[in-house]
Design a protein around this motif. Structure first.
Motif, PDB file in Angstrom:
ATOM      1  N   GLN A   1      -8.169  -4.923  -3.085  1.00 43.40           N
ATOM      2  CA  GLN A   1      -6.764  -4.695  -3.418  1.00 43.40           C
ATOM      3  C   GLN A   1      -6.538  -4.799  -4.922  1.00 43.40           C
ATOM      4  O   GLN A   1      -5.888  -3.934  -5.531  1.00 43.40           O
ATOM      5  CB  GLN A   1      -5.888  -5.710  -2.689  1.00 43.40           C
TER       6      GLN A   1
ATOM      7  N   ALA B   1      -8.045  -0.871   1.942  1.00 44.54           N
ATOM      8  CA  ALA B   1      -7.105  -1.244   0.886  1.00 44.54           C
ATOM      9  C   ALA B   1      -6.226  -2.434   1.260  1.00 44.54           C
ATOM     10  O   ALA B   1      -5.553  -2.994   0.399  1.00 44.54           O
ATOM     11  CB  ALA B   1      -6.217  -0.050   0.543  1.00 44.54           C
TER      12      ALA B   1
ATOM     13  N   LEU C   1       0.848  -1.188   0.000  1.00 44.21           N
ATOM     14  CA  LEU C   1       0.000   0.000   0.000  1.00 44.21           C
ATOM     15  C   LEU C   1       0.886   1.241   0.000  1.00 44.21           C
ATOM     16  O   LEU C   1       1.911   1.270   0.680  1.00 44.21           O
ATOM     17  CB  LEU C   1      -0.896   0.019   1.246  1.00 44.21           C
TER      18      LEU C   1
END
Length: 371
Positions: free
Chosen positions: A339, A332, A274
């Motif tokens: 994702q 996320a 991320l």
């Protein structure tokens, strides 16, 4: 094609953002178009461009060591070189133009107006920008803004006619260059790295907001990845941020890497799960583009130019709303479907940014100004 003089004098080794911008732009200009382009350098920055093929290079016989000297040399040398080499148009790549240049001028405006009117400059730098930014804008036949946000600020702050401004986005930075050389990041399902923050540690980059949100994320997601903070320290701010991690009890899960090499940054972009980009004051936002091009799910700020650049390629939230930032990060990280959706949306959005496009649009503006 007109004879073009590009003023590189404002570009110094330590000015990373604009140095990368001009270098990538020059690399992307087709070889066949370079014969009519002359780079005006000083002794202290000529090494940044000598390996580029097909450009004419002229070096002012002075070495520039500080901002004041650089400004004086620019104002003196550019008009002289324009006259001597018969340039049809002069390109000023970063905010400030040589006012007495005897040819049409195109100036690329980055974050100068935003930083000036947000009190990011101090002392001599503030004084110089207050004088030179409006003069440079007034002197320029055409202006390039690196985002719609910057263009709007020029209209609002300086009364520039919108038709005088062309918006030309940057390309994809390090990732785009690596991809041209065969670099290929893995899919999101094959990543096992950290949460990544990439930016200098200026206060408006909001690394402290991210750390506070990360603390809340660890309450929501027990196996949350570590947080890697990558970027140049500014005025000892890294010490303050380290203290904040200790105060919040997350020091063992936050890693400060400082400024890293290109190879290290590519590794992080290849492995991270991320990217969080919470900056509240940006003229463009290159780290967000690099994350999208690398297929990293992106959580970003909804301020300044950032939502314009991210588009639908990531989640945008208020960078000062720690709960919202933490919730977006959790979203996320915890759903494989989400994702993949974010990674694919980011890749698609990232395709809109390329240095070849930046070079083509910039040359079009220069040709129009010369005509």
């Amino acid at each position: 094609m007109p004879s073009i003089l590009i003023d590189t004098i404002p570009i110094a080794q330590h000015k990373v953002g604009v140095r990368v911008y001009l270098r990538q732009l020059l690399e992307a200009i087709p070889a066949g178009d370079r014969g009519n382009i002359r780079l005006l350098c000083v002794q202290s920055n000529a090494h940044l461009y000598r390996d580029l093929e097909n450009y004419q290079i002229s070096v002012v016989p002075w070495s520039v060591s500080n901002r004041v000297t650089r400004a004086i040399v620019q104002q003196l040398a550019v008009p002289f070189a324009t006259q001597r080499f018969g340039a049809d148009v002069v390109f000023e790549p970063v905010d400030h133009a040589a006012i007495l240049t005897p040819a049409p001028v195109v100036t690329s405006i980055h974050s100068g107006p935003i930083n000036l009117h947000s009190d990011q400059f101090q002392g001599v730098r503030e004084w110089y920008n207050r004088i030179m930014l409006p003069l440079s804008i007034q002197r320029s036949r055409c202006l390039i803004a690196i985002s719609e946000f910057v263009a709007r600020r020029m209209v609002d702050l300086y009364g520039v006619a919108s038709e005088q401004i062309d918006v030309v986005h940057h390309g994809g930075g390090l990732v785009e260059r690596a991809q041209r050389n065969g670099w290929s990041p893995p899919g999101i399902e094959d990543r096992d790295g950290d949460i990544l923050f990439v930016s200098s540690l200026h206060p408006h980059k909001n690394a402290d907001s991210l750390i506070r949100a990360y603390t809340r994320l660890r309450d929501q997601v027990q196996d949350a990845p570590a947080l890697a903070v990558v970027g140049k320290d500014v005025n000892g701010r890294a010490i303050q941020l380290r203290k904040l991690t200790r105060d919040l009890g997350v020091a063992d899960h936050v890693r400060f890497e400082g400024r890293v090499s290109d190879d290290r940054l590519l590794h992080l972009l290849k492995t991270s799960r991320l990217m969080v980009y919470p900056s509240s004051l940006e003229g463009f936002g290159l780290p967000a583009v690099e994350a999208m091009k690398a297929g990293i799910p992106l959580v970003a700020s909804n301020r300044a130019s950032v939502p314009e650049i991210v588009g639908d390629g990531g989640i945008t939230v208020d960078p000062n709303d720690y709960e919202a930032l933490a919730s977006a990060m959790a979203e996320a990280l915890t759903s494989p479907e989400r994702q993949k959706e974010l990674a694919e949306a980011g890749r698609k959005r990232g395709e809109a940014f390329s240095w070849e496009q930046t070079a083509r649009q910039t040359l079009q503006v220069l040709e129009r100004a010369a005509a």
